[in-house]
Motif scaffolding. Sequence first.
Motif, PDB file in Angstrom:
ATOM      1  N   ALA A  27       0.924  -1.129  -0.062  1.00  0.00           N
ATOM      2  CA  ALA A  27       0.036   0.043  -0.209  1.00  0.00           C
ATOM      3  C   ALA A  27       0.822   1.196   0.062  1.00  0.00           C
ATOM      4  O   ALA A  27       0.415   2.281  -0.792  1.00  0.00           O
ATOM      5  CB  ALA A  27      -0.713   0.054   1.292  1.00  0.00           C
ATOM      6  N   PHE A  28       1.928   1.244   0.748  1.00  0.00           N
ATOM      7  CA  PHE A  28       2.844   2.261   0.847  1.00  0.00           C
ATOM      8  C   PHE A  28       3.363   2.572  -0.438  1.00  0.00           C
ATOM      9  O   PHE A  28       3.604   3.813  -1.095  1.00  0.00           O
ATOM     10  CB  PHE A  28       4.178   1.883   1.721  1.00  0.00           C
ATOM     11  N   HIS A  29       3.943   1.618  -1.341  1.00  0.00           N
ATOM     12  CA  HIS A  29       4.502   1.798  -2.597  1.00  0.00           C
ATOM     13  C   HIS A  29       3.510   2.123  -3.592  1.00  0.00           C
ATOM     14  O   HIS A  29       3.833   3.014  -4.451  1.00  0.00           O
ATOM     15  CB  HIS A  29       5.294   0.484  -2.992  1.00  0.00           C
ATOM     16  N   ASN A  30       2.327   1.551  -3.359  1.00  0.00           N
ATOM     17  CA  ASN A  30       1.191   1.992  -4.529  1.00  0.00           C
ATOM     18  C   ASN A  30       0.819   3.424  -4.417  1.00  0.00           C
ATOM     19  O   ASN A  30       0.450   4.018  -5.506  1.00  0.00           O
ATOM     20  CB  ASN A  30      -0.054   1.134  -4.077  1.00  0.00           C
ATOM     21  N   ALA A  31       0.819   3.956  -3.110  1.00  0.00           N
ATOM     22  CA  ALA A  31       0.488   5.244  -3.005  1.00  0.00           C
ATOM     23  C   ALA A  31       1.520   6.334  -3.473  1.00  0.00           C
ATOM     24  O   ALA A  31       1.329   7.357  -4.056  1.00  0.00           O
ATOM     25  CB  ALA A  31       0.386   5.618  -1.339  1.00  0.00           C
ATOM     26  N   HIS A  32       2.803   6.005  -3.506  1.00  0.00           N
ATOM     27  CA  HIS A  32       3.747   6.741  -3.874  1.00  0.00           C
ATOM     28  C   HIS A  32       4.043   6.483  -5.557  1.00  0.00           C
ATOM     29  O   HIS A  32       5.243   7.153  -5.888  1.00  0.00           O
ATOM     30  CB  HIS A  32       5.022   6.444  -3.171  1.00  0.00           C
ATOM     31  N   GLY A  33       3.305   5.806  -6.188  1.00  0.00           N
ATOM     32  CA  GLY A  33       3.587   5.312  -7.734  1.00  0.00           C
ATOM     33  C   GLY A  33       4.871   4.573  -7.916  1.00  0.00           C
ATOM     34  O   GLY A  33       5.301   4.371  -9.050  1.00  0.00           O
ATOM     35  N   THR A  34       5.471   4.043  -6.948  1.00  0.00           N
ATOM     36  CA  THR A  34       6.751   3.195  -7.112  1.00  0.00           C
ATOM     37  C   THR A  34       6.197   1.611  -7.611  1.00  0.00           C
ATOM     38  O   THR A  34       6.383   0.866  -6.735  1.00  0.00           O
ATOM     39  CB  THR A  34       7.465   3.065  -5.852  1.00  0.00           C
ATOM     40  N   THR A  35       5.721   1.725  -8.682  1.00  0.00           N
ATOM     41  CA  THR A  35       5.098   0.235  -9.178  1.00  0.00           C
ATOM     42  C   THR A  35       6.123  -1.095  -9.255  1.00  0.00           C
ATOM     43  O   THR A  35       5.487  -2.127  -9.198  1.00  0.00           O
ATOM     44  CB  THR A  35       4.405   0.557 -10.566  1.00  0.00           C
ATOM     45  N   ASP A  36       7.401  -0.496  -9.570  1.00  0.00           N
ATOM     46  CA  ASP A  36       8.483  -1.877  -9.725  1.00  0.00           C
ATOM     47  C   ASP A  36       8.453  -2.349  -8.325  1.00  0.00           C
ATOM     48  O   ASP A  36       8.460  -3.694  -8.382  1.00  0.00           O
ATOM     49  CB  ASP A  36       9.788  -1.280 -10.048  1.00  0.00           C
ATOM     50  N   SER A  37       8.222  -1.914  -7.241  1.00  0.00           N
ATOM     51  CA  SER A  37       8.331  -2.258  -5.913  1.00  0.00           C
ATOM     52  C   SER A  37       7.113  -3.092  -5.723  1.00  0.00           C
ATOM     53  O   SER A  37       6.884  -4.403  -5.007  1.00  0.00           O
ATOM     54  CB  SER A  37       8.371  -1.224  -4.869  1.00  0.00           C
ATOM     55  N   VAL A  38       5.745  -2.793  -6.091  1.00  0.00           N
ATOM     56  CA  VAL A  38       4.728  -3.395  -5.992  1.00  0.00           C
ATOM     57  C   VAL A  38       4.581  -4.795  -6.635  1.00  0.00           C
ATOM     58  O   VAL A  38       4.240  -5.775  -6.066  1.00  0.00           O
ATOM     59  CB  VAL A  38       3.354  -2.643  -6.393  1.00  0.00           C
ATOM     60  N   ILE A  39       5.186  -4.778  -7.852  1.00  0.00           N
ATOM     61  CA  ILE A  39       5.334  -5.734  -8.656  1.00  0.00           C
ATOM     62  C   ILE A  39       6.183  -6.746  -8.177  1.00  0.00           C
ATOM     63  O   ILE A  39       5.966  -8.236  -7.949  1.00  0.00           O
ATOM     64  CB  ILE A  39       5.742  -5.481 -10.069  1.00  0.00           C
ATOM     65  N   PHE A  40       7.331  -6.445  -7.635  1.00  0.00           N
ATOM     66  CA  PHE A  40       8.168  -7.356  -6.991  1.00  0.00           C
ATOM     67  C   PHE A  40       7.610  -8.113  -5.687  1.00  0.00           C
ATOM     68  O   PHE A  40       7.726  -9.247  -5.573  1.00  0.00           O
ATOM     69  CB  PHE A  40       9.580  -6.615  -6.492  1.00  0.00           C
ATOM     70  N   TYR A  41       7.063  -7.457  -4.834  1.00  0.00           N
ATOM     71  CA  TYR A  41       6.369  -8.164  -3.604  1.00  0.00           C
ATOM     72  C   TYR A  41       5.245  -8.853  -4.035  1.00  0.00           C
ATOM     73  O   TYR A  41       4.960  -9.788  -3.242  1.00  0.00           O
ATOM     74  CB  TYR A  41       5.939  -6.784  -2.539  1.00  0.00           C
ATOM     75  N   SER A  42       4.388  -8.412  -4.914  1.00  0.00           N
ATOM     76  CA  SER A  42       3.101  -9.308  -5.287  1.00  0.00           C
ATOM     77  C   SER A  42       3.702 -10.817  -5.940  1.00  0.00           C
ATOM     78  O   SER A  42       2.993 -11.720  -5.569  1.00  0.00           O
ATOM     79  CB  SER A  42       2.416  -8.485  -6.343  1.00  0.00           C
ATOM     80  N   ARG A  43       4.725 -10.591  -6.873  1.00  0.00           N
ATOM     81  CA  ARG A  43       5.307 -11.846  -7.365  1.00  0.00           C
ATOM     82  C   ARG A  43       5.798 -12.729  -6.190  1.00  0.00           C
ATOM     83  O   ARG A  43       5.606 -13.950  -6.177  1.00  0.00           O
ATOM     84  CB  ARG A  43       6.275 -11.567  -8.462  1.00  0.00           C
ATOM     85  N   GLN A  44       6.481 -11.945  -5.327  1.00  0.00           N
ATOM     86  CA  GLN A  44       6.905 -13.094  -4.302  1.00  0.00           C
ATOM     87  C   GLN A  44       6.130 -13.735  -3.356  1.00  0.00           C
ATOM     88  O   GLN A  44       6.126 -14.862  -3.044  1.00  0.00           O
ATOM     89  CB  GLN A  44       7.697 -12.150  -3.118  1.00  0.00           C
ATOM     90  N   LEU A  45       4.792 -12.979  -3.219  1.00  0.00           N
ATOM     91  CA  LEU A  45       3.892 -13.604  -2.252  1.00  0.00           C
ATOM     92  C   LEU A  45       3.126 -14.478  -3.205  1.00  0.00           C
ATOM     93  O   LEU A  45       2.797 -15.780  -2.850  1.00  0.00           O
ATOM     94  CB  LEU A  45       2.789 -12.533  -2.155  1.00  0.00           C
ATOM     95  N   ILE A  46       3.084 -14.366  -4.401  1.00  0.00           N
ATOM     96  CA  ILE A  46       2.282 -15.277  -5.451  1.00  0.00           C
ATOM     97  C   ILE A  46       2.867 -16.815  -5.260  1.00  0.00           C
ATOM     98  O   ILE A  46       2.467 -17.864  -5.259  1.00  0.00           O
ATOM     99  CB  ILE A  46       2.014 -14.795  -6.700  1.00  0.00           C
ATOM    100  N   ASP A  47       4.277 -16.567  -5.438  1.00  0.00           N
ATOM    101  CA  ASP A  47       5.419 -17.565  -5.449  1.00  0.00           C
ATOM    102  C   ASP A  47       5.148 -18.626  -4.152  1.00  0.00           C
ATOM    103  O   ASP A  47       5.151 -19.549  -4.095  1.00  0.00           O
ATOM    104  CB  ASP A  47       6.730 -17.173  -5.796  1.00  0.00           C
ATOM    105  N   ALA A  48       5.331 -17.703  -3.067  1.00  0.00           N
ATOM    106  CA  ALA A  48       4.889 -18.279  -1.610  1.00  0.00           C
ATOM    107  C   ALA A  48       3.592 -18.957  -1.748  1.00  0.00           C
ATOM    108  O   ALA A  48       3.610 -20.034  -0.759  1.00  0.00           O
ATOM    109  CB  ALA A  48       5.173 -17.103  -0.618  1.00  0.00           C
ATOM    110  N   LEU A  49       2.728 -18.532  -2.245  1.00  0.00           N
ATOM    111  CA  LEU A  49       1.462 -19.009  -2.074  1.00  0.00           C
ATOM    112  C   LEU A  49       1.248 -20.247  -2.693  1.00  0.00           C
ATOM    113  O   LEU A  49       0.604 -21.165  -2.074  1.00  0.00           O
ATOM    114  CB  LEU A  49       0.276 -18.041  -2.546  1.00  0.00           C
ATOM    115  N   ASN A  50       1.782 -20.317  -3.878  1.00  0.00           N
ATOM    116  CA  ASN A  50       1.784 -21.459  -4.613  1.00  0.00           C
ATOM    117  C   ASN A  50       2.653 -22.728  -4.068  1.00  0.00           C
ATOM    118  O   ASN A  50       2.313 -23.811  -4.047  1.00  0.00           O
ATOM    119  CB  ASN A  50       2.511 -21.253  -5.938  1.00  0.00           C
ATOM    120  N   LYS A  51       3.788 -22.297  -3.143  1.00  0.00           N
ATOM    121  CA  LYS A  51       4.465 -23.305  -2.586  1.00  0.00           C
ATOM    122  C   LYS A  51       3.866 -23.669  -1.122  1.00  0.00           C
ATOM    123  O   LYS A  51       4.315 -24.619  -0.502  1.00  0.00           O
ATOM    124  CB  LYS A  51       6.138 -22.864  -2.263  1.00  0.00           C
TER     125      LYS A  51
END
Length: 628
Positions: A62-86
């Motif tokens: 939410a912090f990175h989304n509010a500040h427009g730093t989309t690369d960080s949002v993509i990085f953490y989202s992909r990490q969580l999706i990988d962790a969810l699959n495992k």
Amino acid sequence: MSKRALLFICMLIVSFSCLGQDQGGFTAYGDLPVKTPDSLLRKLELAGDFKEKMLAAQPLMAFHNAHGTTDSVIFYSRQLIDALNKSSLRSGEKLPYQSTLYQTLAKAYHDKGLHEEALRFYLEGARVAEALGDKAAVNDNKLGIADVYFARNEQNKAIAAYNDLLATSRDEQLKHIVFKQLSVIYLDRKELVLAQQYAEKALLFFRQSNQLKNELQTKLTLGIIAELDQQTEEAFSIYNEVKNNAQQHQFFDIYINAGQRMGDLLIAKQDYENAKRLLSMVYANAIQWNDLNAQLKVLNSLRTLHATTGDYQNAYALMTQYMGISREVLDMQNKKEINELEIKYQTAQKEKEILNKENELNHQETIKYSLLIGFLAILLPVIGLLYMYYQKLQAQSKLNATMEEMNQQKITALLKDKELALLKASVSGQEKERKRIAGELHDSIGGNLAAIKLQLSNQAHANGLKELIQQVDDTYHQVRDLSHDLVPQKFTNTGFTELIAGYLRQFDIPGNARISFQAYPPEEIDLIGTTLKVEIYKIMQELITNAQKHSQASKVEIQLTQIDGMLKLLFEDNGKGFSTETTRHGIGLQNIRERLKLFDGMLSIDSFPSKGTVIDIEIPLKPAWYEA
């Protein structure tokens, strides 16, 4: 060090040196101003199972989304999706997390301009939300899908999707987000009254509900409306207010957009120095935050600025940089698609491995399985040897075929080079012979006929001489016309750049694309030989014809530049574009390539659906191509 890095350093130095002169207070940052709070990172590091990681990551994203730093949002989202699959969670337990993560990731991809990736995850998120029976999440994903349609310039589909949401949803927040998006669409369509009505509705709601980022984005839309309505001062005031508030609250994506719009207004006011300083600082910040779309917008404004002030060399360099970043965006889209397929493949492989292990555990103590293992232990080496021998034969066969193909290609290349050399010699000889015959007809035979006519005119009273004089005069004009046909007069009596400009003015009628032509330096271009002039003129006719017939463009820009011993023709339109990989080139483009071969010229095409087309032609200038 790369050219982009050098350009970034130069712009950043200029930006810092001009901070005290900037009355609007536009700040350029030497370091990335968004620093992730250590407390949020520490919570994520200390999280144990997946549920704890999800709770810890939500405020971080939410912090990175509010500040427009989309690369960080993509990085953490992909990490969580990988962790969810495992994770060991059951399929039904994973659905709520998948719904949240897919929507977050889709929005981040959309904000970064990777629309295909965004559409994929919005569709996946809608499917998961429907499985959960979560209507609010379904509508949020439908809103994202409509946003992607608009970003891909599919406006009719976007409007239909937005109106469907307005008809089916009772969520006031969602409705006013739709109002905000509809205002942007109608602004793009130049329907300013409708755009302003929707924007004012959205602005009132966001202001009352203290949604500052949505409020600033809507104000930015109202500023653009004022600018298009010729209310320049009001637009500049709105942009400045949005820029200051965005800077104060660290909404850096809005901050860059407002600064870029201010720079364009300064160009329109012919305040070129302040425009250059402001746009340079915006471009430096866009590079810092790795915002490729912002970089493209600012580069286009800087290119317009340099072209307007007559600095065509820098304008051409900025156009080259613009094309490089466009290709980088396309490459990024392709890499994301490949990575997604790789993840799906790896997931399928892991599921297959788990199934094989379960089967192995169920049968490992049986006698049949033991006998099978022994049999395989004997059979596999034999199969391995046979396979290696087969591979060797295949490799040898491929090597022979490759060698034969290479030899054939060498022979074909030599024949083509020889054919091209003969063709060049033939064209050169024909041109010299045409000039020689034209000169002989005009100077020798034409001069003799004129002298005969003059002598006969003095004896006009004699019987029959009047008719004879008329015949000589007709013959003289036929010889003169023939000499002019051999060497076209419009390429020798008129400056070449003025000839092109006159041709392009024929298309300056309502309903046609607006064509701008710039030549630099015109006096040097006018000196090139007639043969090359004729071919360049025909190439430009073919490009204009293609743009009028196929591109549906509203604007065409043509630059003819002579620099560093090269003649460069840059042809750009903002039409519907096409895929260079799947679209076959027509006869027109094939003819252009054949014409360029005579002068060792090169042609490159950069185009993408809905992104317009850029055609770059380069011809090395040899002494033989100049007028004597």
